[in-house]
Design an enzyme around this catalytic site. Structure first.
Site, PDB file in Angstrom:
ATOM      1  N   LYS A  94       0.817  -1.221   0.000  1.00 42.02           N
ATOM      2  CA  LYS A  94       0.000   0.000   0.000  1.00 42.02           C
ATOM      3  C   LYS A  94       0.850   1.270   0.000  1.00 42.02           C
ATOM      4  O   LYS A  94       0.553   2.230  -0.710  1.00 42.02           O
ATOM      5  CB  LYS A  94      -0.952  -0.003   1.212  1.00 42.02           C
ATOM      6  CG  LYS A  94      -2.177  -0.880   0.970  1.00 42.02           C
ATOM      7  CD  LYS A  94      -2.975  -1.128   2.229  1.00 42.02           C
ATOM      8  CE  LYS A  94      -3.808   0.050   2.631  1.00 42.02           C
ATOM      9  NZ  LYS A  94      -4.660  -0.265   3.806  1.00 42.02           N
ATOM     10  N   TYR A 148       7.409  -6.098  -1.938  1.00 38.57           N
ATOM     11  CA  TYR A 148       8.267  -4.914  -1.923  1.00 38.57           C
ATOM     12  C   TYR A 148       8.702  -4.582  -3.352  1.00 38.57           C
ATOM     13  O   TYR A 148       8.540  -3.450  -3.814  1.00 38.57           O
ATOM     14  CB  TYR A 148       9.488  -5.195  -1.057  1.00 38.57           C
ATOM     15  CG  TYR A 148      10.433  -4.033  -0.870  1.00 38.57           C
ATOM     16  CD1 TYR A 148      10.037  -2.887  -0.190  1.00 38.57           C
ATOM     17  CD2 TYR A 148      11.747  -4.093  -1.339  1.00 38.57           C
ATOM     18  CE1 TYR A 148      10.924  -1.834   0.007  1.00 38.57           C
ATOM     19  CE2 TYR A 148      12.634  -3.053  -1.144  1.00 38.57           C
ATOM     20  CZ  TYR A 148      12.219  -1.926  -0.474  1.00 38.57           C
ATOM     21  OH  TYR A 148      13.095  -0.876  -0.273  1.00 38.57           O
ATOM     22  N   LYS A 152       7.586  -1.283  -5.526  1.00 37.70           N
ATOM     23  CA  LYS A 152       8.581  -0.297  -5.955  1.00 37.70           C
ATOM     24  C   LYS A 152       8.586  -0.144  -7.476  1.00 37.70           C
ATOM     25  O   LYS A 152       8.801   0.944  -8.001  1.00 37.70           O
ATOM     26  CB  LYS A 152       9.969  -0.708  -5.448  1.00 37.70           C
ATOM     27  CG  LYS A 152      10.127  -0.564  -3.936  1.00 37.70           C
ATOM     28  CD  LYS A 152      10.097   0.899  -3.528  1.00 37.70           C
ATOM     29  CE  LYS A 152      10.339   1.099  -2.051  1.00 37.70           C
ATOM     30  NZ  LYS A 152      10.259   2.521  -1.655  1.00 37.70           N
ATOM     31  N   ARG A 189      18.269  -7.135   8.851  1.00 37.43           N
ATOM     32  CA  ARG A 189      19.269  -6.880   7.816  1.00 37.43           C
ATOM     33  C   ARG A 189      20.615  -7.409   8.257  1.00 37.43           C
ATOM     34  O   ARG A 189      20.911  -7.510   9.453  1.00 37.43           O
ATOM     35  CB  ARG A 189      19.381  -5.380   7.543  1.00 37.43           C
ATOM     36  CG  ARG A 189      18.184  -4.883   6.836  1.00 37.43           C
ATOM     37  CD  ARG A 189      18.396  -3.494   6.336  1.00 37.43           C
ATOM     38  NE  ARG A 189      17.416  -3.246   5.312  1.00 37.43           N
ATOM     39  CZ  ARG A 189      17.585  -3.556   4.042  1.00 37.43           C
ATOM     40  NH1 ARG A 189      18.710  -4.078   3.612  1.00 37.43           N
ATOM     41  NH2 ARG A 189      16.632  -3.332   3.177  1.00 37.43           N
TER      42      ARG A 189
HETATM   43  N1  UDP Z   1      21.986 -12.417   5.512  1.00 39.34           N
HETATM   44  C1  UDP Z   1      22.723 -13.352   6.240  1.00 39.34           C
HETATM   45  N2  UDP Z   1      22.526 -13.419   7.596  1.00 39.34           N
HETATM   46  C2  UDP Z   1      21.658 -12.611   8.272  1.00 39.34           C
HETATM   47  C3  UDP Z   1      20.923 -11.660   7.526  1.00 39.34           C
HETATM   48  C4  UDP Z   1      21.097 -11.583   6.148  1.00 39.34           C
HETATM   49  O1  UDP Z   1      23.528 -14.093   5.681  1.00 39.34           O
HETATM   50  O2  UDP Z   1      21.531 -12.739   9.498  1.00 39.34           O
HETATM   51  C5  UDP Z   1      22.199 -12.325   4.060  1.00 39.34           C
HETATM   52  C6  UDP Z   1      20.915 -12.344   3.228  1.00 39.34           C
HETATM   53  O3  UDP Z   1      20.513 -13.665   2.929  1.00 39.34           O
HETATM   54  C7  UDP Z   1      21.339 -11.577   1.991  1.00 39.34           C
HETATM   55  C8  UDP Z   1      22.371 -10.580   2.529  1.00 39.34           C
HETATM   56  O4  UDP Z   1      22.785 -11.072   3.782  1.00 39.34           O
HETATM   57  O5  UDP Z   1      21.949 -12.426   1.063  1.00 39.34           O
HETATM   58  C9  UDP Z   1      21.813  -9.168   2.687  1.00 39.34           C
HETATM   59  O6  UDP Z   1      20.635  -9.256   3.395  1.00 39.34           O
HETATM   60  P1  UDP Z   1      19.792  -7.978   3.867  1.00 39.34           P
HETATM   61  O7  UDP Z   1      18.564  -8.501   4.501  1.00 39.34           O
HETATM   62  O8  UDP Z   1      20.653  -7.078   4.666  1.00 39.34           O
HETATM   63  O9  UDP Z   1      19.446  -7.168   2.542  1.00 39.34           O
HETATM   64  P2  UDP Z   1      18.980  -7.545   1.054  1.00 39.34           P
HETATM   65  O10 UDP Z   1      18.864  -9.036   0.896  1.00 39.34           O
HETATM   66  O11 UDP Z   1      17.688  -6.857   0.882  1.00 39.34           O
HETATM   67  O12 UDP Z   1      20.061  -6.980   0.232  1.00 39.34           O
END
Ligand code: UDP
Length: 329
Positions: A94, A148, A152, A189
């Site tokens: 939304k 998401y 976007k 994250r």
């Molecule tokens: N990730 C990981 N361990 C964690 C959290 C994330 O290995 O505890 C990995 C996740 O699978 C991804 C990368 O880190 O490949 C970045 O993840 P994030 O959620 O920060 O952002 P996005 O995937 O949206 O780039």
């Protein structure tokens, strides 16, 4: 010349709050707006007493109005971590669609220029590397990230339609992974996850085998890129991020070295549709905005670690912000 007035949505979030700081510093009158679902008021508390800042507690997925003139709108309201948009998928859809529509309408009424926070997620799990703005992406609309990514992508389409059909002045920032102080410790994250684990004396959880890559941009560099894009005359999407690419395994090693933790890494399942590689091609930002990141990962990570270390200890063990538990659909 009269003071410029800017509305920043998602003002209490990570990026939104840093943007509020920047525009306040530049002498703008800043109107911050947030529904405080994933943002937190502590990020903007220091701005509250200022004469050139005011805050509205409002959800932009509902009709938006603010009194007086507006020169600019920055739309930064959205859950932005995979964990968040899994928990609140409908609101994520939304705010990217209805929220953007409401704000475009407001921009028309006020004759304001609007910049939207788009994302590298529009490229999905990219088959082109590094990602240029011309790449259309590889997105699964019905996967966990679809809410998401597609919101976007719709947001970009809607913004472009207002530009071409109504002649509205619009800007589209495609934001790649960005980090710095005020990220939420428990938003899932990778950076706050690893630092939080190190500070609690837990093992660092790598999803998958850790060979997936990301390219991390320090928040001050990101804000500078967005600032320049807003003031440019370029209506088409521009990647803003740091091309310094790293595997998640290497990243874990860097966090272990930085924090001095004696913990190890453990491997768990890779989430569905987790992009295997991500690196921005920033040629456009360099040409059009004269911008490129300046802060190295070593420098940026140190500042970010110091921030997390300075937080009250109990935050380390909190599952989420209180406001997050009260979300409504
Ligand atoms: N990730 C990981 N361990 C964690 C959290 C994330 O290995 O505890 C990995 C996740 O699978 C991804 C990368 O880190 O490949 C970045 O993840 P994030 O959620 O920060 O952002 P996005 O995937 O949206 O780039």
């Amino acid at each position: 010349m009269s003071q410029k007035r800017i509305l920043i949505t998602g003002a209490a979030g990570f990026l939104g709050s840093h943007l509020c700081d920047r525009f306040v510093k530049e002498g703008y009158y800043v109107i911050g707006m947030d529904n405080l679902i994933t943002g937190h008021i502590s990020n903007i508390e220091h701005l509250m007493p200022l004469k050139n800042f005011e805050f509205y507690h409002h959800d932009v997925s509902n009709f938006v109005n603010v009194p007086g003139k507006l020169d600019y709108i920055l739309h930064f309201a959205s859950p932005a971590s995979p964990i968040d948009y899994l928990k609140i998928p409908i609101q994520t859809l939304k705010v990217g669609s209805l929220g953007t529509h409401n704000l475009l309408g407001l921009a028309m009424a006020k004759k304001a220029r609007m910049l939207i926070a788009s994302t590298s997620e529009v490229y999905g799990d990219p088959l082109v590397h590094p990602q240029t703005e011309e790449y259309y992406g590889n997105v699964n609309p019905v996967g966990p990230r679809g809410v998401y990514d597609e919101a976007k992508r719709f947001q970009e389409a809607m913004t472009m339609a207002y530009h071409t059909y109504h002649g509205l002045e619009t800007r589209i920032a495609r934001i790649f992974n960005t980090y710095g102080p005020r990220m939420r410790l428990n938003d899932g994250r990778v950076l706050p996850a690893f630092i939080g684990q190190a500070l609690r004396g837990e093992n660092l959880t790598i999803f998958g085998d850790g060979s997936q890559t990301r390219s991390f941009c320090y928040v001050d560099d990101q804000v500078e890129g967005i600032y320049r894009l807003l003031l440019s005359d370029h209506a088409y999407p521009v990647n803003i991020g740091n091309p310094d690419e790293i595997t998640i395994s290497q990243f874990a090693e860097e966090i272990i070295a930085l924090t001095g933790t004696n913990q190890k890494v453990i491997y768990t399942d890779l989430p569905q549709d987790d992009p295997m590689q991500r690196q921005p091609d920033i040629s456009k930002a360099k040409d059009i905005l004269g911008w490129q990141p300046k802060v190295s990962r070593t420098e940026g990570l140190k500042i970010t670690y110091d921030y997390f270390r300075s937080l009250p200890k109990e935050q380390l063990y909190k599952k989420e912000h209180k406001s997050f538990e009260n979300y409504q659909r």
